[in-house]
Design a protein around this motif. Structure first.
Motif, PDB file in Angstrom:
ATOM      1  N   GLY A  30       0.763  -1.238   0.000  1.00  0.00           N
ATOM      2  CA  GLY A  30       0.000   0.000   0.000  1.00  0.00           C
ATOM      3  C   GLY A  30       0.791   1.284   0.000  1.00  0.00           C
ATOM      4  N   ALA A  31       2.116   1.225  -0.166  1.00  0.00           N
ATOM      5  CA  ALA A  31       2.928   2.451  -0.144  1.00  0.00           C
ATOM      6  C   ALA A  31       2.471   3.460  -1.192  1.00  0.00           C
ATOM      7  CB  ALA A  31       4.406   2.116  -0.345  1.00  0.00           C
ATOM      8  N   HIS A  46       4.380  12.393   9.181  1.00  0.00           N
ATOM      9  CA  HIS A  46       3.045  11.838   9.399  1.00  0.00           C
ATOM     10  C   HIS A  46       2.575  11.204   8.094  1.00  0.00           C
ATOM     11  CE1 HIS A  46       2.457  13.909  13.281  1.00  0.00           C
ATOM     12  NE2 HIS A  46       3.288  14.772  12.748  1.00  0.00           N
ATOM     13  N   THR A  47       2.127   9.971   8.147  1.00  0.00           N
ATOM     14  CA  THR A  47       1.741   9.225   6.951  1.00  0.00           C
ATOM     15  C   THR A  47       0.244   8.952   6.963  1.00  0.00           C
ATOM     16  OG1 THR A  47       3.919   8.195   6.986  1.00  0.00           O
ATOM     17  CG2 THR A  47       2.268   7.191   5.581  1.00  0.00           C
ATOM     18  N   PHE A  48      -0.415   9.295   5.854  1.00  0.00           N
ATOM     19  CA  PHE A  48      -1.860   9.163   5.706  1.00  0.00           C
ATOM     20  C   PHE A  48      -2.203   8.329   4.490  1.00  0.00           C
ATOM     21  CE2 PHE A  48      -1.064  13.110   7.844  1.00  0.00           C
ATOM     22  CZ  PHE A  48      -2.070  13.198   8.782  1.00  0.00           C
ATOM     23  N   VAL A  54      -7.098   8.337   6.534  1.00  0.00           N
ATOM     24  CA  VAL A  54      -6.759   7.835   7.864  1.00  0.00           C
ATOM     25  C   VAL A  54      -5.267   7.991   8.130  1.00  0.00           C
ATOM     26  CG1 VAL A  54      -6.609   5.736   9.276  1.00  0.00           C
ATOM     27  CG2 VAL A  54      -8.692   6.253   8.044  1.00  0.00           C
ATOM     28  N   TYR A  55      -4.960   8.409   9.331  1.00  0.00           N
ATOM     29  CA  TYR A  55      -3.598   8.615   9.807  1.00  0.00           C
ATOM     30  C   TYR A  55      -3.056   7.250  10.209  1.00  0.00           C
ATOM     31  CZ  TYR A  55      -0.133  10.608  13.103  1.00  0.00           C
ATOM     32  OH  TYR A  55       0.989  10.940  13.796  1.00  0.00           O
ATOM     33  N   ALA A  56      -2.107   6.706   9.446  1.00  0.00           N
ATOM     34  CA  ALA A  56      -1.654   5.334   9.642  1.00  0.00           C
ATOM     35  C   ALA A  56      -0.457   5.191  10.580  1.00  0.00           C
ATOM     36  CB  ALA A  56      -1.324   4.704   8.294  1.00  0.00           C
TER      37      ALA A  56
END
Length: 110
Positions: A30-31, A46-48, A54-56
């Motif tokens: 899913g990258a 921060h990765t969404f 959604v904040y993963a």
């Protein structure tokens, strides 16, 4: 274990996170669907999810956290049922004052 932090970002998103050493984290898929956000000093990535928002997870480095690390939003884990999340012990962090070793004074609203 899940952590609740009172920094300006975590308190607004109400993330339940778990710290993971950098070398123990591996994104399996899913990258291509992820987006990144940095604010303030930009020290935390921060990765969404680009699709749902959604904040993963986050990645960062910090001596107080033992060096390079990830914080995974445990509510994003597909195999973490609600009853296990509810039963998980909670560690409170005082990120608002960069006092990671001590719990924040107020926790009742979480």
């Amino acid at each position: 274990m899940r952590c609740n932090c009172n920094c300006s970002f975590c308190s607004k998103t109400r993330i339940w996170k778990n710290h993971v050493p950098y070398e123990a984290f591996r994104l399996l898929q899913g990258a291509e669907n992820l987006s990144h956000y940095r604010f303030g000093e930009g020290s935390i990535d921060h990765t969404f999810c680009k699709t749902c928002g959604v904040y993963a997870f986050v990645s960062a480095t910090g001596p107080a956290m033992g060096g390079d690390f990830f914080c995974v939003n445990v509510a994003c884990l597909d195999d973490a049922p609600p009853h296990e999340l509810a039963a998980a012990p909670i560690r409170y962090e005082d990120g608002a004052h960069d006092d990671w070793a001590n719990p924040r004074p107020t926790t009742g609203y979480l």
